[in-house]
Design a protein around this motif. Structure first.
Motif, PDB file in Angstrom:
ATOM      1  N   ALA A  68       0.825  -1.207   0.000  1.00 13.73           N
ATOM      2  CA  ALA A  68       0.000   0.000   0.000  1.00 13.73           C
ATOM      3  C   ALA A  68       0.858   1.257   0.000  1.00 13.73           C
ATOM      4  N   VAL A  69       1.998   1.229   0.710  1.00 14.05           N
ATOM      5  CA  VAL A  69       2.899   2.383   0.734  1.00 14.05           C
ATOM      6  C   VAL A  69       3.492   2.622  -0.655  1.00 14.05           C
ATOM      7  N   VAL A  70       3.933   1.546  -1.320  1.00 10.98           N
ATOM      8  CA  VAL A  70       4.528   1.691  -2.658  1.00 10.98           C
ATOM      9  C   VAL A  70       3.500   2.226  -3.647  1.00 10.98           C
ATOM     10  N   VAL A  71       2.275   1.708  -3.611  1.00 13.68           N
ATOM     11  CA  VAL A  71       1.234   2.165  -4.524  1.00 13.68           C
ATOM     12  C   VAL A  71       0.892   3.629  -4.266  1.00 13.68           C
ATOM     13  N   ALA A  72       0.812   4.026  -3.006  1.00 16.11           N
ATOM     14  CA  ALA A  72       0.491   5.417  -2.676  1.00 16.11           C
ATOM     15  C   ALA A  72       1.574   6.364  -3.177  1.00 16.11           C
ATOM     16  N   ILE A  73       2.840   5.993  -3.004  1.00 16.07           N
ATOM     17  CA  ILE A  73       3.938   6.844  -3.478  1.00 16.07           C
ATOM     18  C   ILE A  73       3.914   6.943  -4.997  1.00 16.07           C
ATOM     19  N   THR A  74       3.676   5.817  -5.678  1.00 15.67           N
ATOM     20  CA  THR A  74       3.639   5.817  -7.140  1.00 15.67           C
ATOM     21  C   THR A  74       2.512   6.696  -7.671  1.00 15.67           C
ATOM     22  N   LEU A  75       1.335   6.557  -7.090  1.00  8.03           N
ATOM     23  CA  LEU A  75       0.198   7.377  -7.518  1.00  8.03           C
ATOM     24  C   LEU A  75       0.465   8.862  -7.284  1.00  8.03           C
ATOM     25  N   GLY A  76       0.957   9.196  -6.111  1.00  6.45           N
ATOM     26  CA  GLY A  76       1.190  10.606  -5.806  1.00  6.45           C
ATOM     27  C   GLY A  76       2.261  11.241  -6.657  1.00  6.45           C
ATOM     28  N   ALA A  77       3.260  10.446  -7.077  1.00  7.80           N
ATOM     29  CA  ALA A  77       4.376  11.012  -7.836  1.00  7.80           C
ATOM     30  C   ALA A  77       4.090  11.130  -9.319  1.00  7.80           C
ATOM     31  N   THR A  78       3.237  10.267  -9.862  1.00  5.28           N
ATOM     32  CA  THR A  78       3.080  10.231 -11.321  1.00  5.28           C
ATOM     33  C   THR A  78       1.687  10.550 -11.817  1.00  5.28           C
ATOM     34  N   TYR A  79       0.664  10.313 -11.035  1.00  5.31           N
ATOM     35  CA  TYR A  79      -0.699  10.466 -11.557  1.00  5.31           C
ATOM     36  C   TYR A  79      -1.176  11.910 -11.450  1.00  5.31           C
TER      37      TYR A  79
ATOM     38  N   ILE B 243      -4.756  14.077 -12.937  1.00  5.66           N
ATOM     39  CA  ILE B 243      -6.049  13.832 -13.561  1.00  5.66           C
ATOM     40  C   ILE B 243      -6.070  14.269 -15.020  1.00  5.66           C
ATOM     41  N   ASN B 244      -5.246  15.276 -15.371  1.00  2.00           N
ATOM     42  CA  ASN B 244      -5.182  15.712 -16.762  1.00  2.00           C
ATOM     43  C   ASN B 244      -4.067  15.025 -17.541  1.00  2.00           C
ATOM     44  N   ASN B 245      -3.338  14.145 -16.881  1.00  2.00           N
ATOM     45  CA  ASN B 245      -2.285  13.382 -17.559  1.00  2.00           C
ATOM     46  C   ASN B 245      -2.169  12.009 -16.909  1.00  2.00           C
ATOM     47  N   PRO B 246      -3.201  11.181 -17.063  1.00  2.00           N
ATOM     48  CA  PRO B 246      -3.153   9.859 -16.423  1.00  2.00           C
ATOM     49  C   PRO B 246      -2.140   8.920 -17.055  1.00  2.00           C
ATOM     50  N   LEU B 247      -1.741   9.185 -18.299  1.00  2.00           N
ATOM     51  CA  LEU B 247      -0.840   8.265 -18.995  1.00  2.00           C
ATOM     52  C   LEU B 247       0.584   8.343 -18.483  1.00  2.00           C
ATOM     53  N   ASN B 248       0.865   9.280 -17.594  1.00  2.00           N
ATOM     54  CA  ASN B 248       2.170   9.259 -16.941  1.00  2.00           C
ATOM     55  C   ASN B 248       2.223   8.184 -15.866  1.00  2.00           C
ATOM     56  N   TYR B 249       1.030   7.724 -15.432  1.00  2.00           N
ATOM     57  CA  TYR B 249       0.955   6.671 -14.423  1.00  2.00           C
ATOM     58  C   TYR B 249       0.593   5.309 -15.031  1.00  2.00           C
TER      59      TYR B 249
ATOM     60  N   ILE C  87      12.842   4.834 -18.307  1.00  2.00           N
ATOM     61  CA  ILE C  87      13.194   4.566 -16.908  1.00  2.00           C
ATOM     62  C   ILE C  87      12.506   5.522 -15.950  1.00  2.00           C
ATOM     63  N   THR C  88      11.929   6.604 -16.460  1.00  2.00           N
ATOM     64  CA  THR C  88      11.226   7.534 -15.583  1.00  2.00           C
ATOM     65  C   THR C  88       9.785   7.112 -15.328  1.00  2.00           C
ATOM     66  N   LYS C  89       9.295   6.120 -16.048  1.00  2.89           N
ATOM     67  CA  LYS C  89       7.920   5.660 -15.870  1.00  2.89           C
ATOM     68  C   LYS C  89       7.820   4.765 -14.631  1.00  2.89           C
ATOM     69  N   PRO C  90       6.627   4.695 -14.013  1.00  2.41           N
ATOM     70  CA  PRO C  90       6.490   3.940 -12.759  1.00  2.41           C
ATOM     71  C   PRO C  90       6.652   2.444 -12.902  1.00  2.41           C
ATOM     72  N   MET C  91       6.587   1.909 -14.105  1.00  2.00           N
ATOM     73  CA  MET C  91       6.757   0.473 -14.285  1.00  2.00           C
ATOM     74  C   MET C  91       8.107   0.009 -13.744  1.00  2.00           C
ATOM     75  N   LEU C  92       9.142   0.835 -13.894  1.00  2.00           N
ATOM     76  CA  LEU C  92      10.480   0.444 -13.463  1.00  2.00           C
ATOM     77  C   LEU C  92      10.607   0.510 -11.949  1.00  2.00           C
ATOM     78  N   TRP C  93      10.491   1.723 -11.409  1.00  2.00           N
ATOM     79  CA  TRP C  93      10.768   1.892  -9.979  1.00  2.00           C
ATOM     80  C   TRP C  93       9.566   1.582  -9.092  1.00  2.00           C
ATOM     81  N   GLY C  94       8.358   1.492  -9.672  1.00  2.00           N
ATOM     82  CA  GLY C  94       7.184   1.182  -8.870  1.00  2.00           C
ATOM     83  C   GLY C  94       6.842  -0.295  -8.847  1.00  2.00           C
ATOM     84  N   PHE C  95       7.398  -1.076  -9.785  1.00  2.00           N
ATOM     85  CA  PHE C  95       7.062  -2.499  -9.825  1.00  2.00           C
ATOM     86  C   PHE C  95       8.285  -3.374 -10.083  1.00  2.00           C
TER      87      PHE C  95
END
Length: 809
Positions: free
Chosen positions: A615-626, A628-634, A653-661
């Motif tokens: 839950a901590v990792v998901v919250a950090i990923t959402l807050g850093a990348t998502y 509402i006007n640019n959801p495709l960054n998340y 490498i800046t996308k959340p797939m790398l450091w978030g998962f």
């Protein structure tokens, strides 16, 4: 045995806990398989936008391509040869270039092949000790004579110690035509490497060419042609350096207005200067014999402007659709004898029509076609894609346009599709595009049309959507695997929860947690992985409102559901791996470090880690990348999962797939692999670690090793091999990874439930408690009932007084 009276009554339903559990499992399994089949059927759902046609009794014949013979790498399309830029003719047999040459008049200068209408530069460069070290020493141009034969001009040698700043100071009204030509040629050579130009160089070059065009309107055509070549090279200058130019608005406006005046105010002279990024044409039209003028520009094979592909038709009377044209414009010109400016902006191909009525004077038409919009940078419309937007300026003297109609048909849009467009004009007062007095229209062929009722700088701006694709074979394998895994996981969860007290194992909670996370992942994947926007990706906006666009890439609205599925998938996948590591820790403590005692409140600690850390990792990923006007960054757009690629399809490498998962999962897999090796070493080589009354065979040890590898998720290592930059290798690992890991739940069921002796006894009891099966044979009713005896016995009794038969084996 069953009596006749019992058989004639309604069947008896045996309500027991085992049947209730089995029924619950059956409902969940049917629901999972229903969702799986539903998703598969959606793949074959016909497009509702396509109108079905009545079947023909005869199959429609396949059109036979018209053959043609094309030389010099020409391609045959619809019976016509499409020639490379260097060749022309019906079969691409005629050269459209000057061959490589060497000039020895002053010094040895060699030149490569030069296209007709273009300038070439010498292979020899200025010496390193000079101010212009590395710049070509000379230039020469290639043109056609009256017979159509390519002819080379004499080389012009540059002063390797001169610079653009000094040349700008020498251009004035008193300069001679000879010196002006030298300045124009030297400016052309000094800007021949546009990627090296600085902001100061761009400003000086713009000042030089603007003065040359304004002072040589009727005098020096060669100097003006060199100035046009210089501007063409400026259009290739670095965007970074261009943005550093001081007073960029004044610089670009002076350039565009100078080119416009040069193309229009030529008196009775017709001019045609075409360079890779810029084309200037001028023509005189007699209103008594001409109703309109058509300007056509077709791109070259390498997306450059080619002289032979840019033509003027001075006898046009109406808009005639050109099948090879991407943009056509019809302009009605009035007879108010006032100079009006028409600007049309678009990309790749243009057809422009102008006509007058009611005037007996000749009209001067001038056209300037830009390869890109570097001189028309908007503060509102942002360009984020590498699509060249051509701009054409048309100026009319002795006549003014009343109505302007634009038709645009985009093509060759790699990776994107057109979503919407706007009809605009360039407003110098705002220094930006505007939609005032312009409207959008449509036709029966779904072409883009614009109509404007005023005379100013017109443009068509477009916004695109990415064209997403899917891998159908992987989807089939994934859905089938998820359906099997879901069924196995349901049984495993129910079995381990209901028998936890009788089995008294410490690994029940981690194993059940792993299965629960995987089951939710399977359900989410089957029911929610597809993005609802994916069904609309090929649809074009039907809006008739002419609104100024903000970007050339249309941001698809975030409907919330796809982002929610992405976040849930992210959480439960991380939860799966977190619980596998906790299972590994517990297994290590039980089998390797058997004398260590778990810490106090160990159960609460692992619950907090297993459910809280993801839950901590998901919250950090959402807050850093998502946003509402640019959801495709998340997340991604074609399916609901974390973003991984950039717009060009490369791993980012800046996308959340790398450091978030990938990174958290990689750390867990490394830890699990270490524990797996330790446990397997202990199990295979240390007899004291795992003891039993009977020595296990190597086959059983192998099965135990595989089962541990499955529950620890070791097979997910194959997912990282999919990152290999080799198509065939990546495809193989993709299929192997998909097959193995989508059936991971089924593997857990086989190794941890189906092989368990307690489960086998429970299943035998459930089968035995099922109500007797009744069936009819030739209108006779029979009852089959299996008896639990030392030997197999089947008893058949006819319910209508006939003798019974018993078979014993």
């Amino acid at each position: 045995m069953v009596t006749i009276s019992a058989a004639l009554n309604m069947p008896v339903v045996f309500c027991s806990r085992t049947l209730f559990i089995g029924g619950s499992f059956g409902i969940i399994t049917v629901a999972l398989w229903g969702a799986c089949i539903w998703q598969i059927l959606l793949r074959f759902k016909p497009d509702s936008s396509v109108t079905p046609t009545s079947p023909s009794p005869f199959p429609s014949p396949t059109p036979t391509p018209i053959p043609c013979t094309c030389l010099n790498n020409g391609t045959c399309q619809n019976g016509e040869c499409i020639c490379p830029n260097e060749w022309q003719g019906d079969q691409c047999q005629t050269a459209y270039f000057c061959e490589s040459s060497t000039d020895n008049s002053t010094e040895v200068l060699s030149f490569n092949r030069i296209l007709i209408g273009f300038s070439g530069y010498s292979n020899e460069r200025c010496e390193p000790q000079t101010a212009n070290a590395g710049v070509p020493k000379a230039t020469r141009s290639c043109s056609e004579n009256v017979s159509g034969v390519p002819v080379l001009s004499l080389p012009h040698i540059v002063n390797c110690n001169d610079n653009l700043e000094n040349l700008a100071q020498q251009v004035n009204e008193k300069v001679t035509a000879e010196r002006l030509l030298e300045i124009a040629k030297e400016s052309q050579i000094l800007t021949s490497q546009p990627e090296k130009l600085t902001a100061h160089n761009i400003t000086s070059a713009a000042e030089i060419v603007s003065q040359i065009l304004n002072t040589t309107i009727n005098d020096t055509e060669q100097a003006a042609a060199a100035a046009v070549t210089t501007i063409s090279q400026l259009l290739d200058a670095s965007d970074v350096e261009f943005s550093k130019v001081i007073n960029i608005t004044y610089v670009t406006q002076s350039l565009t207005e100078s080119l416009e005046a040069f193309s229009r105010d030529k008196g009775t002279n017709d001019t045609k200067v075409v360079q890779p990024n810029l084309a200037v044409l001028s023509a005189t039209v007699d209103s008594a014999s001409t109703k309109g003028v058509q300007f056509t520009a077709v791109r070259g094979t390498d997306n450059t402007l080619i002289s032979r592909l840019i033509t003027l038709n001075l006898t046009s009377s109406q808009l005639t659709v050109n099948k090879d044209a991407e943009v056509q414009i019809f302009i009605d010109v009035s007879s108010d004898n006032m100079k009006k400016d028409i600007w049309i902006s678009k990309k790749k191909t243009f057809d422009c029509f102008l006509s007058f009525a009611g005037t007996k004077e000749t009209g001067q038409f001038g056209f300037v076609l830009y390869q890109n919009d570097k001189f028309f940078k908007s503060k509102i419309y942002r360009s984020t894609m590498s699509i060249s937007r051509r701009v054409i300026s048309g100026s009319v003297a002795n006549g003014g346009p009343n109505n302007v109609d634009l038709l645009f048909n985009p093509r060759d849009l790699n990776g994107v599709i057109l979503y919407d467009y706007a009809c605009v004009f360039w407003d110098y007062n705002k220094d930006d595009w505007s939609t005032e007095n312009c409207s959008k229209r449509t036709d029966e062929d779904a072409n883009l049309r614009c109509h404007c009722n005023h005379t100013t700088n017109f443009a068509v701006l477009m916004t695109f959507k990415n064209n997403y694709t899917y891998s159908e074979p992987l989807n089939w394998i994934t859905y089938m695997g998820c359906g099997l895994s879901g069924a196995g996981l349901c049984v495993t969860i129910l079995y381990h929860v209901l028998t936890r007290k009788s089995r008294k194992t410490k690994s029940t909670m981690p194993l059940v947690s792993i299965c629960s996370c995987m089951l939710i992942v399977n359900i989410l994947f089957i029911t929610g992985i597809g993005n609802p926007n994916a069904n609309e990706v090929s649809r074009r906006s039907n809006s008739s409102v002419n609104t100024l666009l903000s970007s050339d890439l249309h941001p698809l609205p975030d409907k919330g559901s796809c982002t929610a599925v992405t976040a849930l998938l992210h959480y439960f996948l991380l939860g799966t791996f977190a619980w596998t590591s906790l299972y590994a820790v517990q297994m290590y403590m039980s089998l390797v470090n058997v004398f260590s005692q778990p810490p106090q409140h160990f159960s609460m600690i692992i619950i907090g880690i297993g459910w809280g850390l993801p839950a901590v990792v998901v919250a950090i990923t959402l807050g850093a990348t998502y946003r509402i006007n640019n959801p495709l960054n998340y997340r991604q757009e074609e399916f609901c999962w974390l973003a991984a690629l950039d717009r060009e399809g490369n791993f980012d490498i800046t996308k959340p797939m790398l450091w978030g998962f990938l990174l958290p999962v990689a750390i867990i897999l490394i830890f699990n692999s270490v524990v797996f090796v330790s446990v397997m070493t202990c199990a295979l080589f240390k007899k004291t670690a795992l003891t039993s009354t009977k020595r296990q065979s190597y086959l059983k040890k192998l099965i135990s090793s595989i089962s541990v590898a499955v529950v620890l998720g070791i097979t997910w290592v194959l997912g990282y091999l999919m990152l290999i930059d080799h198509d065939n290798t990546r495809l193989v690992f993709s299929y192997v990874f998909c097959i193995i890991n989508t059936t991971q739940g089924l593997q857990i069921f086989i190794f941890f439930t189906a092989r368990d002796s307690v489960f086998q006894r429970k299943m035998t009891a459930i089968v035995s408690s099922i109500s007797p099966l009744e069936f009819h044979l030739h209108s006779k009713k029979f009852v089959i009932k299996r008896k639990q005896q030392d030997h197999v016995s089947e008893s058949y009794k006819q319910l209508e007084g006939l003798s019974s038969t018993t078979s014993t084996g």
